[in-house]
Design a protein around this motif. Structure first.
Motif, mmCIF file in Angstrom:
data_model
loop_
_atom_site.group_PDB
_atom_site.id
_atom_site.type_symbol
_atom_site.label_atom_id
_atom_site.label_comp_id
_atom_site.label_asym_id
_atom_site.label_seq_id
_atom_site.Cartn_x
_atom_site.Cartn_y
_atom_site.Cartn_z
ATOM 1 N N ILE A 195 80.443 36.138 51.167
ATOM 2 C CA ILE A 195 79.643 34.977 50.764
ATOM 3 C C ILE A 195 80.564 33.758 50.766
ATOM 4 C CG2 ILE A 195 78.101 34.016 49.025
ATOM 5 C CD1 ILE A 195 77.135 36.689 50.172
ATOM 6 N N ALA B 97 77.327 29.045 51.351
ATOM 7 C CA ALA B 97 76.180 29.946 51.496
ATOM 8 C C ALA B 97 74.997 29.499 50.641
ATOM 9 C CB ALA B 97 76.583 31.362 51.105
ATOM 10 N N ALA C 103 71.909 34.382 50.321
ATOM 11 C CA ALA C 103 73.060 35.229 50.016
ATOM 12 C C ALA C 103 72.669 36.388 49.109
ATOM 13 C CB ALA C 103 74.163 34.403 49.373
ATOM 14 N N ILE D 69 83.354 37.250 47.640
ATOM 15 C CA ILE D 69 82.690 36.001 47.256
ATOM 16 C C ILE D 69 83.715 34.881 47.161
ATOM 17 C CG2 ILE D 69 81.181 34.883 45.572
ATOM 18 C CD1 ILE D 69 80.453 37.670 44.521
#
Length: 413
Positions: free
Chosen positions: A231, A235, A240, A263
């Motif tokens: 991610i 995003a 996501a 992330i």
């Protein structure tokens, strides 16, 4: 004569016949198989229930039981998959290249069957049908060697399919199941170069590595899927969350399910994503900074970063940027399927150029790495190697080529 040798000899002879079949003849055989699967649903489910009962008593984990179980819906899906293959163009006989050299010789390469394919796989009875149908459509004969855990299911499915072929031009001898599931017989099969042209292992890392290490027959390697979702900072939140949830939970027990989530540390919706996954009963195993922030995240062990969980378990980590995400995937990925969720074109391009995997995704779930989803009908497996075939392997992946050279009396000086 052993069961293996008896069936191997039948397959070799049958492969000469299947190579000569027309597309219409092979399609007729497949239609008969699809009809027979549906007509014999009750019998197949009855035999599958024996495997399910034995698996439950043996303490099989839920993901394994899920892969083992057949239902009316799954048998319908198998039959539909066979019929989809009927609609696909037969690759055999297709001209891939043609040219004329200076002396007037015309050289043409055409697709031909591989010959006899040995399929080695674990507790997934649907592979029995997928592999049989794909091999027959591409003009091959096939030796199926499933696991003992699915023995009743596999015997029933092959019995039904072979009976169906009796009323078609496809020889039933071209489809054989090795009922002896002992390791000794498997080891003998892996070195049966005289009768088998290629082996295709499909299952966990242990099975695949065993075949690779023991086989003298050429191996078309399929791989385990430690798939990642990255991610990026840019995003979109809803996208996501939906992609991460789908990639992990749509069907956790398959190789294209996500096993790790990376992330960007500046992505503002991290907490919402993690809580969403937790609330949907995903066990999260994270890096130290995440376990300190969120009590519901367990401390990840080093091995978690490289594990194919095949269950609602997800390794999670924050990264500084796309470069760190790429580095992590390069270290722990299995070259299967990797995804980036981002609105930054440069980061997407960097991800696509740097990651070495069979399939890469931008703003989409890894769950699409599938032969049917790619338009191949069914699939024989997902290759993570680089020779011959890579990614979902459909009909063309189980053919090879031969060169046809036409002259007018040329001799070499």
């Amino acid at each position: 004569m052993s069961e293996l040798m008896e069936k191997a000899k039948l397959l070799k002879q049958a492969s000469y016949e299947t190579a000569m079949l027309s597309e219409e003849e092979k399609n007729l055989g497949l239609e008969q198989i699809a009809d027979a699967l549906l007509a014999n649903t009750d019998f197949i489910l009855q035999e599958n229930s024996k495997d399910m009962e034995a698996g439950t008593l043996a303490g099989f984990a839920p993901p394994l039981l899920d892969r083992l179980q057949l239902t009316k819906e799954r048998i319908q899906q198998m039959a539909d998959g066979v019929r989809q293959l009927v609609q696909l163009k037969d690759p055999v006989g297709e001209t891939t290249e043609e040219w004329t050299i200076e002396n007037g010789l015309t050289i043409q390469t055409v697709r031909v069957p591989l010959g006899v394919i040995g399929m080695v796989y674990e507790a997934r009875p649907n592979v029995t049908v997928d592999a049989a149908a794909l091999c027959l459509k591409a003009g091959n004969a096939v030796l199926l060697r499933g696991s003992s855990s699915a023995a009743h299911s596999n015997i029933a499915l092959v019995k039904v399919m072979r009976a169906a072929l009796q009323s078609s031009p496809v020889p039933e001898e071209a489809l054989q199941l090795l009922e002896d599931t002992s390791r000794e017989t498997a080891a003998e099969m892996f070195q049966l170069n005289e009768y088998l042209d290629v082996l295709i292992p499909r299952g966990g890392a242990g099975l695949i590595q065993t075949v690779i290490k023991q086989a003298t027959v050429p191996v078309l390697e399929t791989g385990v899927g430690n798939c990642h979702i990255y991610i990026d900072e840019s995003a979109q939140k809803e996208m996501a969350i939906a992609i991460a949830e789908n990639a992990k939970l749509h069907r956790p027990s398959v190789c294209n399910a996500a096993e790790s989530l990376l992330i960007h540390e500046e992505w503002p919706h991290r907490e919402e994503l993690l809580r969403t996954l937790h609330e949907k009963d995903v066990e999260l195993r994270g890096s130290a900074n995440l376990t300190q922030q969120f009590s519901f995240i367990k401390q990840a062990e080093q091995e978690d970063w490289r594990t194919e969980f095949l269950a609602p378990v997800l390794a999670v980590k924050t990264v500084e940027d796309v470069k760190e995400a790429i580095s992590h995937i390069q270290t722990y990925g299995t070259k299967h399927s990797e995804a980036i969720v981002s609105e930054t074109a440069d980061n997407v391009q960097a991800f696509f150029r740097a990651i070495d995997a069979a399939v890469l995704y931008h703003n989409a779930s890894t769950r699409f790495t599938d032969g049917e989803q790619f338009g191949y009908g069914a699939e024989i497996g997902i290759s993570t190697q680089k020779l011959h075939a890579r990614g979902p392997m459909g009909l063309r992946a189980i053919t090879t080529v031969k060169s046809l050279v036409k002259g007018t009396g040329q001799i070499r000086n």
